[in-house]
Design a protein around this motif. Sequence first.
Motif, PDB file in Angstrom:
ATOM      1  N   VAL A 203       0.823  -1.211   0.000  1.00  0.00           N
ATOM      2  CA  VAL A 203       0.000   0.000   0.000  1.00  0.00           C
ATOM      3  C   VAL A 203       0.857   1.261   0.000  1.00  0.00           C
ATOM      4  O   VAL A 203       0.450   2.292  -0.534  1.00  0.00           O
ATOM      5  N   THR A 204       2.059   1.193   0.564  1.00  0.00           N
ATOM      6  CA  THR A 204       2.888   2.396   0.620  1.00  0.00           C
ATOM      7  C   THR A 204       3.311   2.861  -0.770  1.00  0.00           C
ATOM      8  O   THR A 204       3.479   4.048  -0.996  1.00  0.00           O
TER       9      THR A 204
ATOM     10  N   ALA B  26       2.661   7.293  -4.596  1.00  0.00           N
ATOM     11  CA  ALA B  26       2.250   7.782  -5.911  1.00  0.00           C
ATOM     12  C   ALA B  26       1.044   8.710  -5.798  1.00  0.00           C
ATOM     13  O   ALA B  26       0.953   9.726  -6.502  1.00  0.00           O
ATOM     14  N   ALA B  27       0.113   8.380  -4.907  1.00  0.00           N
ATOM     15  CA  ALA B  27      -1.118   9.164  -4.765  1.00  0.00           C
ATOM     16  C   ALA B  27      -0.857  10.567  -4.254  1.00  0.00           C
ATOM     17  O   ALA B  27      -1.595  11.508  -4.570  1.00  0.00           O
TER      18      ALA B  27
ATOM     19  N   ALA C  38      -7.765   8.495  -6.352  1.00  0.00           N
ATOM     20  CA  ALA C  38      -8.800   8.387  -5.329  1.00  0.00           C
ATOM     21  C   ALA C  38      -8.204   8.436  -3.923  1.00  0.00           C
ATOM     22  O   ALA C  38      -8.883   8.785  -2.963  1.00  0.00           O
ATOM     23  N   LEU C  39      -6.922   8.110  -3.815  1.00  0.00           N
ATOM     24  CA  LEU C  39      -6.247   8.110  -2.518  1.00  0.00           C
ATOM     25  C   LEU C  39      -5.591   9.447  -2.170  1.00  0.00           C
ATOM     26  O   LEU C  39      -5.113   9.634  -1.057  1.00  0.00           O
TER      27      LEU C  39
ATOM     28  N   CYS D  73      -4.258  10.670   1.604  1.00  0.00           N
ATOM     29  CA  CYS D  73      -2.810  10.629   1.818  1.00  0.00           C
ATOM     30  C   CYS D  73      -2.255  11.999   2.185  1.00  0.00           C
ATOM     31  O   CYS D  73      -1.399  12.117   3.063  1.00  0.00           O
ATOM     32  N   VAL D  74      -2.739  13.038   1.523  1.00  0.00           N
ATOM     33  CA  VAL D  74      -2.294  14.400   1.836  1.00  0.00           C
ATOM     34  C   VAL D  74      -2.680  14.764   3.271  1.00  0.00           C
ATOM     35  O   VAL D  74      -1.880  15.343   4.019  1.00  0.00           O
TER      36      VAL D  74
END
Length: 197
Positions: free
Chosen positions: A99-100, A105-106, A113-114, A118-119
């Motif tokens: 997932v990392t 990338a997100a 969508a992530l 993430c931010v």
Amino acid sequence: MRADARKNRDHLLAVAGTAIAEHGVDVSLRDIARRADVGLATLLRHFPTREALLEALLHTSFGELTAKAGELETSSSPEDALVSWLRDCTAWTTEYRGVTVLMAAAIEDTESALHASCVTLRAAGARLLTRAQAAGMARTDIDGADLFALVAALAWIGDQPSLAPRADHLFDVVASAILTSAASSDAEGTRGVNHDR
């Protein structure tokens, strides 16, 4: 959303969570649909992309980690709050192998969508880091992006069978490197680090 549609969606998320925990984020969507005893079209109707599925699956965890950062800001010393959040975040990311990579990338992809989750998570960690830096307890040559990258690196270590036994020790090494010498000395004294590992 109708009750039956929500039930179907929740079932798909539960099955996806198990599949991803077992096989990582690259597990086939077709395999998830098969495990859930639905057609691929049904899965894609609820979650049109892999990232949409992951965002729905991980949304609660992102929120919990962000909330935990807020709680730690008021309940713990700056260095303890930072290390505690870093440990929780690293432990969570190792639950879902790979997932990392998607999270990293997100952060840069506003269409992902992530991205928003993430931010927000990175900003929560950055606030804890800034607080520790202001208190003179963390080095000042790193920022929230660096902290997020270190979470990814520590999670990657936990994902590697040959390195996983060293993960806790390496976490302590990284945490001590983030903290200033006074804070890391205090932390090592209370942890009782085993230097013979």
